[in-house]
Enzyme design. Sequence first.
Site, PDB file in Angstrom:
ATOM      1  N   LEU C 242      97.594  10.165 -26.448  1.00  0.00           N
ATOM      2  CA  LEU C 242      97.848   9.319 -27.617  1.00  0.00           C
ATOM      3  C   LEU C 242      98.732   8.124 -27.260  1.00  0.00           C
ATOM      4  O   LEU C 242      99.790   8.280 -26.669  1.00  0.00           O
ATOM      5  CB  LEU C 242      98.530  10.174 -28.691  1.00  0.00           C
ATOM      6  CG  LEU C 242      98.665   9.521 -30.064  1.00  0.00           C
ATOM      7  CD1 LEU C 242      97.304   9.293 -30.701  1.00  0.00           C
ATOM      8  CD2 LEU C 242      99.531  10.376 -30.971  1.00  0.00           C
ATOM      9  N   ASP C 243      98.297   6.925 -27.630  1.00  0.00           N
ATOM     10  CA  ASP C 243      99.064   5.679 -27.436  1.00  0.00           C
ATOM     11  C   ASP C 243      99.301   5.351 -25.964  1.00  0.00           C
ATOM     12  O   ASP C 243     100.169   4.531 -25.642  1.00  0.00           O
ATOM     13  CB  ASP C 243     100.427   5.722 -28.151  1.00  0.00           C
ATOM     14  CG  ASP C 243     100.284   5.916 -29.648  1.00  0.00           C
ATOM     15  OD1 ASP C 243      99.212   5.591 -30.173  1.00  0.00           O
ATOM     16  OD2 ASP C 243     101.234   6.392 -30.281  1.00  0.00           O
TER      17      ASP C 243
END
Lengths: 300, 300, 300, 300
Positions: C242-243
Amino acid sequence: MTLAEPASRTIGERVAEEGALIVSGHDRTGIVAAVSTVLTQAGANIVSLDQHSTNPADGTFFQRTVFRLHDLAVVRTELEKALDRELADGLGLQWRLVESDQPKRMAIFASKTDHCLLDLLWRQQRGELKANVQMVISNHPDLAEKVRWFGVPYFYVPVKDGDKKTAEEEHLRLLAGNVDFIVLARYMQILSGDFIGGVGVPIINIHHSFLPAFIGAGPYQKAKDRGVKLIGATAHYVTEDLDEGPIIEQDVVRVTHADTTRDLMRRGADVERLVLARAVAWHAEDRVLRNGNSTVVFAS
Amino acid sequence: MTLAEPASRTIGERVAEEGALIVSGHDRTGIVAAVSTVLTQAGANIVSLDQHSTNPADGTFFQRTVFRLHDLAVVRTELEKALDRELADGLGLQWRLVESDQPKRMAIFASKTDHCLLDLLWRQQRGELKANVQMVISNHPDLAEKVRWFGVPYFYVPVKDGDKKTAEEEHLRLLAGNVDFIVLARYMQILSGDFIGGVGVPIINIHHSFLPAFIGAGPYQKAKDRGVKLIGATAHYVTEDLDEGPIIEQDVVRVTHADTTRDLMRRGADVERLVLARAVAWHAEDRVLRNGNSTVVFAS
Amino acid sequence: MTLAEPASRTIGERVAEEGALIVSGHDRTGIVAAVSTVLTQAGANIVSLDQHSTNPADGTFFQRTVFRLHDLAVVRTELEKALDRELADGLGLQWRLVESDQPKRMAIFASKTDHCLLDLLWRQQRGELKANVQMVISNHPDLAEKVRWFGVPYFYVPVKDGDKKTAEEEHLRLLAGNVDFIVLARYMQILSGDFIGGVGVPIINIHHSFLPAFIGAGPYQKAKDRGVKLIGATAHYVTEDLDEGPIIEQDVVRVTHADTTRDLMRRGADVERLVLARAVAWHAEDRVLRNGNSTVVFAS
Amino acid sequence: MTLAEPASRTIGERVAEEGALIVSGHDRTGIVAAVSTVLTQAGANIVSLDQHSTNPADGTFFQRTVFRLHDLAVVRTELEKALDRELADGLGLQWRLVESDQPKRMAIFASKTDHCLLDLLWRQQRGELKANVQMVISNHPDLAEKVRWFGVPYFYVPVKDGDKKTAEEEHLRLLAGNVDFIVLARYMQILSGDFIGGVGVPIINIHHSFLPAFIGAGPYQKAKDRGVKLIGATAHYVTEDLDEGPIIEQDVVRVTHADTTRDLMRRGADVERLVLARAVAWHAEDRVLRNGNSTVVFAS
């Protein structure tokens, strides 16, 4: 850009209490104290205060004070008397009082290009502007459907060659008493001095260049020809001198030799709508004060 | 801006091998293939390649190719013959070959203001420029000590009222054969057409405004008077038309109504030195190609 | 950002001739010459060429070549054979050929926030993107009317607590074979690794912070708490981390102590939509090449 | 950034009259009125006023008021009594009074890198800072000559491995009573909590990244590895939590895949010196007020 935050308020209670006092005039000792004393004695709590003096010794003074006051609408008359007495009579200042829960009423003029127009309509829908779009006026019918989708009336007023007067008379009938300011969102007609004088409300225009560079028509082509490395946009108040009115906001974007004139137009469109949106938001919140042919903008 | 990285190289070995080939001319099919074939057949490895065409159908083509080649200095003559044959004769193109370990020689002209001058001297000292400052020429003696501290000669050539010719003749004697380009680092004298034509090397000027806005003298005062919300600086090649030469680089900084003309000058000084430094660095690396009154800049 | 310029073309004639060749692989001497020779021998005229090597000595090479070729669709098979022979077999490179008149097909995922979604729909309508929005998928019904106004199907797929799997299976059925890439326009659900792996097309996300600052939820509140003076947005390819996926584009806007968290959200929204629009436009034109967990972006 | 303008003043006369009053504390009704009344009754003319409240209902209030007052130095004691009575006793506020003709005294710590250090020395020489550099302290002897050229003492205090205490004791002896604040201009040593507590003056550091991204050592390498498209710099007050102190100013510059880590360092150096210079100028003019782990910056 400290916009209002209606969501965090109990509607009908605290919003009604917020006001803004705009003061301007010849600078002299004691203005800030006088303004804050008048407000404090009226029971107001100062929320924010911006002031500017072009020269403390002998210049022009500008102040915008946001305050909160219980039952502002009720005590307004009394407050106005005190402002007249202390600021106008006592210190020779102009003042203007606005209640924050009264959104300004705006008309948008557009032609065939939609990016600035749609951006404003969309920002109003999102609640980003302290202003309501009362109507859109255009010299072309093309954008009617897009505008009406937002629930905003669209008036198609053709401008016939050599007869701008008839169109402008219709504009004035549509606008009279209905709007507090006008926005030219890439409106491709020059307004006559008669119209500007007759309409009696401020007019904001977006010019598609970094003024004073590339005044007049075709600024992107001129920018390409001159080989500039940045292009920009300028929001300004309209005066009779085309592209010469007081500048409210400007911004730029980087371009290269590889960008065609069409590329400049596309990149510029993104700057135009941002610059115009900022100018309209600030004007609607009384953050823009005219100072001769310049502006004092109390925003960040 | 991929500047040279001397620290990571074994001096005298790999640097000597890197070259840049600049090609320009009427665009036509097959140029990229021809250039890369000539270089590859000479044993060169292409490190980077930038090209631009004003119009693939019937425009002007520009290409800058950086390559590595063993013993470039030795095989240079042979490579030049191939370039003449394949590019000049075969395709009607102009070409220019530079060896990357040959820094360009520059002269800086200055008056009393030091920020652009010192910034260039300091960047040269840090190794940021592929150029050596051979001399500083000034119409004032004020900055001599600061310049000589960097080990650079400082020549004070006064310009007498009504007799610019004498000074410019001395300039030409100082410069003749000694420099590859000239930088006007806030030099407050207008160069004559005779000088510009006679000196025979490119001249880069920094103008303290976002051209074409505020051409001529006193741009910061003009910017204050017009009430702009951004101020800028422009580096450009000098031509006989004052402030009208091809733009190399521009940048801006935000200002407000609260900034005085003196504030604009201070904020602008930071933009001026950055913009000029970029333009000089790019010119020194042959990244700036003139295209009529515009430039093609192969840098990011 | 040299977007397509349909207005200046004779539709059905020249557009069909333009193609882009994307090449990548282990860097070695002669790649540029080989690519340009193959194209030139096929009769193509190179319009523009961008290349990058992470290290000319032993790095990874990337090249994007735009060319014009009569009857590209007709001679495509023959050209592909030559590319296989010269580039794949001869030099061990990967290559990909795209015809410029084939817009990519995209799906947009959104939740309740409309600014990124509407901006993309509006840019497609204006012809700014070389991509068609095939469908919008949302876990909320709120934005259906706005999307359908643009003539784009809107599929409401609720995500039940603890049962993301059912929703993602429906997503896969909707998407299978229908899209070339996916855009998460402030979609407030984390995609499972199964979905990311199963969908088989690139996914672009807009994160509302300047990554790697403020990873995870609530970045504007975190930015307010930390007291930063700039806020930003990041468009990146989605990976299982994530990210943490490869960044395509970022930008920032200045804020002050006077901005509330809500102000940051409003100012940030303008940056988010610009950054996402640039990333989508560049991806649609094959200007973004993945290089491990970074990107090479051939755009300005 | 409305810096002092000594050139336009009659030295020894008007400058002595300008003062700044910094007020902070729990927000409540009537503060602005009270402050301006105290100043007006003392005969002062308010030149500019900035204020900020974290929450008008129950927050912290900050105000910076610049005023002009004849014989400020003479009447100062009397004014201080009134401020104690009206602001401290009456409203529970902290206040601080500074005379504008008293430049702050600063020490700069540096190591081997010169760009931030030289930029500050040069700006002091130009009169851009309301601060005098009293001394430069370094753990390396390298920059002595460059610093002393500006007429500033240079103290070389080596820091031995495992014995930072001895060096910091010498630092404290050099600094005690001599400086009003300290600037770490790329000083590559971590200060101990004992030093930070013991020195008793604010310390400003420049971190070479856009905090909170890339905390700790090697931020440019980390930025290259993460593939960010902008790099930045952050000026902040030093606290015991490394890189976690209140941020004063930040800025960024665009980079591309083509920039090496060394390129990032060079581009970053230009941002570092600008950001640090702004932070130092604002601190020296008492424009930066600490608010927990954030700052209120009254500058534009």
